[in-house]
Design a protein around this motif. Structure first.
Motif, PDB file in Angstrom:
ATOM      1  N   LEU A  39       0.540  -1.251  -0.043  1.00 31.74           N
ATOM      2  CA  LEU A  39       0.107  -0.243  -0.142  1.00 31.74           C
ATOM      3  C   LEU A  39       0.995   0.815  -0.338  1.00 31.74           C
ATOM      4  O   LEU A  39       0.442   2.465  -0.815  1.00 31.74           O
ATOM      5  CB  LEU A  39      -1.124   0.283   0.943  1.00 31.74           C
ATOM      6  N   MET A  40       1.525   1.505   0.796  1.00 32.41           N
ATOM      7  CA  MET A  40       2.737   2.543   0.861  1.00 32.41           C
ATOM      8  C   MET A  40       3.215   2.527   0.158  1.00 32.41           C
ATOM      9  O   MET A  40       3.525   4.071  -0.623  1.00 32.41           O
ATOM     10  CB  MET A  40       3.536   2.263   2.344  1.00 32.41           C
ATOM     11  N   PHE A  41       4.177   1.192  -1.218  1.00 30.91           N
ATOM     12  CA  PHE A  41       4.818   1.212  -1.994  1.00 30.91           C
ATOM     13  C   PHE A  41       3.881   1.972  -3.268  1.00 30.91           C
ATOM     14  O   PHE A  41       4.562   2.477  -3.845  1.00 30.91           O
ATOM     15  CB  PHE A  41       5.099   0.331  -2.601  1.00 30.91           C
ATOM     16  N   THR A  42       2.599   1.725  -3.097  1.00 34.16           N
ATOM     17  CA  THR A  42       1.830   1.626  -4.933  1.00 34.16           C
ATOM     18  C   THR A  42       1.425   3.822  -4.727  1.00 34.16           C
ATOM     19  O   THR A  42       1.379   4.492  -5.703  1.00 34.16           O
ATOM     20  CB  THR A  42       0.857   1.242  -5.187  1.00 34.16           C
ATOM     21  N   ILE A  43       1.289   3.649  -3.178  1.00 29.93           N
ATOM     22  CA  ILE A  43       0.899   5.351  -3.043  1.00 29.93           C
ATOM     23  C   ILE A  43       2.062   5.698  -3.772  1.00 29.93           C
ATOM     24  O   ILE A  43       2.146   7.448  -4.080  1.00 29.93           O
ATOM     25  CB  ILE A  43       0.245   5.905  -1.674  1.00 29.93           C
ATOM     26  N   PHE A  68       3.099   1.157 -11.323  1.00 27.43           N
ATOM     27  CA  PHE A  68       1.994   1.485 -10.899  1.00 27.43           C
ATOM     28  C   PHE A  68       0.780   0.178 -10.739  1.00 27.43           C
ATOM     29  O   PHE A  68       0.182  -0.051 -10.177  1.00 27.43           O
ATOM     30  CB  PHE A  68       1.559   2.483 -10.844  1.00 27.43           C
ATOM     31  N   LEU A  69       0.539  -0.246 -12.166  1.00 27.73           N
ATOM     32  CA  LEU A  69       0.397  -0.600 -12.432  1.00 27.73           C
ATOM     33  C   LEU A  69       0.274  -2.550 -12.125  1.00 27.73           C
ATOM     34  O   LEU A  69      -0.901  -3.108 -11.742  1.00 27.73           O
ATOM     35  CB  LEU A  69       0.202  -0.525 -14.103  1.00 27.73           C
ATOM     36  N   LEU A  70       1.390  -2.751 -12.557  1.00 30.52           N
ATOM     37  CA  LEU A  70       2.512  -3.723 -11.114  1.00 30.52           C
ATOM     38  C   LEU A  70       1.847  -4.316  -9.710  1.00 30.52           C
ATOM     39  O   LEU A  70       1.270  -5.060  -9.717  1.00 30.52           O
ATOM     40  CB  LEU A  70       3.077  -3.662 -12.006  1.00 30.52           C
ATOM     41  N   ILE A  74      -0.282  -6.649  -7.907  1.00 29.31           N
ATOM     42  CA  ILE A  74      -0.079  -7.409  -6.453  1.00 29.31           C
ATOM     43  C   ILE A  74      -1.148  -6.999  -5.276  1.00 29.31           C
ATOM     44  O   ILE A  74      -1.607  -8.161  -4.768  1.00 29.31           O
ATOM     45  CB  ILE A  74       1.189  -7.389  -5.890  1.00 29.31           C
ATOM     46  N   LEU A  75      -1.161  -5.536  -5.480  1.00 30.43           N
ATOM     47  CA  LEU A  75      -2.756  -5.177  -4.750  1.00 30.43           C
ATOM     48  C   LEU A  75      -3.573  -5.827  -4.615  1.00 30.43           C
ATOM     49  O   LEU A  75      -3.899  -6.734  -3.549  1.00 30.43           O
ATOM     50  CB  LEU A  75      -2.664  -3.975  -4.657  1.00 30.43           C
ATOM     51  N   VAL A  76      -4.248  -6.100  -5.647  1.00 33.21           N
ATOM     52  CA  VAL A  76      -5.538  -6.589  -5.758  1.00 33.21           C
ATOM     53  C   VAL A  76      -5.628  -8.102  -5.197  1.00 33.21           C
ATOM     54  O   VAL A  76      -5.890  -8.724  -5.431  1.00 33.21           O
ATOM     55  CB  VAL A  76      -5.944  -6.646  -7.564  1.00 33.21           C
ATOM     56  N   LYS A  77      -4.114  -9.195  -5.947  1.00 32.32           N
ATOM     57  CA  LYS A  77      -3.788 -10.638  -5.255  1.00 32.32           C
ATOM     58  C   LYS A  77      -4.063 -10.021  -4.172  1.00 32.32           C
ATOM     59  O   LYS A  77      -5.037 -11.205  -3.868  1.00 32.32           O
ATOM     60  CB  LYS A  77      -2.444 -11.005  -6.040  1.00 32.32           C
TER      61      LYS A  77
END
Length: 83
Positions: A39-43, A68-70, A74-77
Motif C-alpha cells: 500500500l505504501m509503495f503504491t501510494i 504503479f500498474l504492476l 499485486i495489491l489486488v491479488k
C-alpha cells in the motif's frame, strides 16, 4: 545526458519489480507479502507519477505508471487472498 540517466534508472527499477509480479501471477501466493508495504509503495509510486507530471519528466512518468500498474496487480491479488 540527464534524460538518458533517468531512462536507465527507470528501466532498471521498473524491470526489477517484474519478477515479483511473475511469481504472484504463476503461484497466486501472496501470504508472504506485506499489505502495508505494498500500500505504501503504491501510494509512493503514484506520488512519483504526479511529481513526474509536474516536472514533465518522461522517464519518471513512464516508469512509474508501469510500476504503479504492476503494484496494483499485486495489491489486488493480496486483497483477493486475504482470509
Amino acid at each position: 545526458m540527464t534524460e538518458i540517466l533517468g531512462f536507465i534508472a527507470a528501466i532498471l527499477t521498473t524491470t526489477a519489480f517484474i519478477p515479483q509480479v511473475i511469481k504472484v501471477y504463476k503461484t497466486n501466493h501472496t501470504s508472504d507479502l506485506s499489505l502495508l508495504t505494498f500500500l505504501m509503495f503504491t501510494i509512493g509510486v503514484f506520488c512519483w507519477i504526479i511529481y513526474g507530471l509536474i516536472l514533465n519528466s518522461y522517464p519518471l512518468i513512464i516508469a512509474n505508471i508501469i510500476t504503479f500498474l504492476l503494484a496494483c496487480y499485486i495489491l489486488v491479488k493480496i486483497f483477493k487472498n486475504i482470509k
